[in-house]
Enzyme design. Structure first.
Site, PDB file in Angstrom:
ATOM      1  N   GLU A 150      52.803  64.190  21.587  1.00  0.00           N
ATOM      2  CA  GLU A 150      52.216  64.226  20.246  1.00  0.00           C
ATOM      3  C   GLU A 150      51.311  63.024  19.998  1.00  0.00           C
ATOM      4  OE1 GLU A 150      56.593  65.606  19.659  1.00  0.00           O
ATOM      5  OE2 GLU A 150      55.498  64.347  20.993  1.00  0.00           O
ATOM      6  N   HIS A 156      54.310  59.699  24.108  1.00  0.00           N
ATOM      7  CA  HIS A 156      54.796  61.064  23.895  1.00  0.00           C
ATOM      8  C   HIS A 156      53.589  61.995  23.768  1.00  0.00           C
ATOM      9  CE1 HIS A 156      59.008  59.966  22.114  1.00  0.00           C
ATOM     10  NE2 HIS A 156      58.725  59.265  23.199  1.00  0.00           N
ATOM     11  N   CYS A 181      60.087  63.718  17.387  1.00  0.00           N
ATOM     12  CA  CYS A 181      61.021  62.619  17.128  1.00  0.00           C
ATOM     13  C   CYS A 181      60.546  61.843  15.892  1.00  0.00           C
ATOM     14  CB  CYS A 181      61.090  61.704  18.346  1.00  0.00           C
ATOM     15  SG  CYS A 181      59.608  60.685  18.585  1.00  0.00           S
ATOM     16  N   CYS A 208      57.012  60.130  16.382  1.00  0.00           N
ATOM     17  CA  CYS A 208      55.900  61.079  16.363  1.00  0.00           C
ATOM     18  C   CYS A 208      55.710  61.693  14.984  1.00  0.00           C
ATOM     19  CB  CYS A 208      56.120  62.163  17.410  1.00  0.00           C
ATOM     20  SG  CYS A 208      56.051  61.530  19.107  1.00  0.00           S
TER      21      CYS A 208
END
Length: 172
Positions: free
Chosen positions: A74, A72, A102, A105
């Site tokens: 992040e 992801h 999410c 993260c």
């Protein structure tokens, strides 16, 4: 003598001076990363990490490209930032991300001790910065991040809506 409150930094036919330290400026940089993800047919989420007013990391989602569920924006930005400063503690850093993080993260952001998390669009179903849960400020954890949500949220949300509409074949 003029009253300082009456002085403007631009004339009416000029653009205002860009504030390079504003949340909107840095979220715009995160949106640029989201567009890169979109162009690579990745879910269009982008992130930047800022320290002392400077971007030290930029990333976009690379889940499909890397075939890695943890890639992801992040997560990739955290790793870049840690490498940039030579420490895993990012307590003097702020993360700008185009969508509410999410749970995975958010947990990483807490563990990396980011000072502040600024996000674009809210995710009421899966967000972990107050959407469905709030891991970023969960009591009992070793750290809590300040949260600012909704910065350029409309632009961030529209990019995601367009992406998923195209995937469903619905380009209305």
């Amino acid at each position: 003598m003029n009253d300082p409150a009456d002085i403007t930094l631009f004339t009416p036919d000029e653009e205002p001076i860009i504030d390079l330290t504003s949340d909107t400026y840095f979220m715009g940089q995160a949106l640029r990363q989201a567009v890169k993800a979109y162009e690579a047919e990745e879910v269009p989420i982008g992130a930047v990490v800022v320290r002392e007013g400077r971007i030290i990391a930029r990333a976009s989602n690379l889940v499909e490209t890397l075939k890695d569920a943890t890639a992801h924006a992040e997560m990739l930005a955290i790793t870049q930032a840690e490498n940039a400063i030579g420490d895993w503690r990012l307590n003097e850093c702020d993360l700008y991300v185009t969508k509410e993080p999410c749970p995975m993260c958010a947990g990483a952001l807490v563990n990396a001790r980011l000072r502040r998390v600024i996000f674009g669009c809210h995710d009421p179903k899966g967000g972990a910065a107050g959407g469905s849960i709030n891991i970023l400020q969960m009591p009992g954890l070793s750290h809590r991040c300040e949260i600012t949500g909704g910065v350029m949220g409309e632009e961030s949300g529209q990019l995601l809506k367009t992406f998923f509409a195209e995937r469903r074949g619905n380009t209305e």
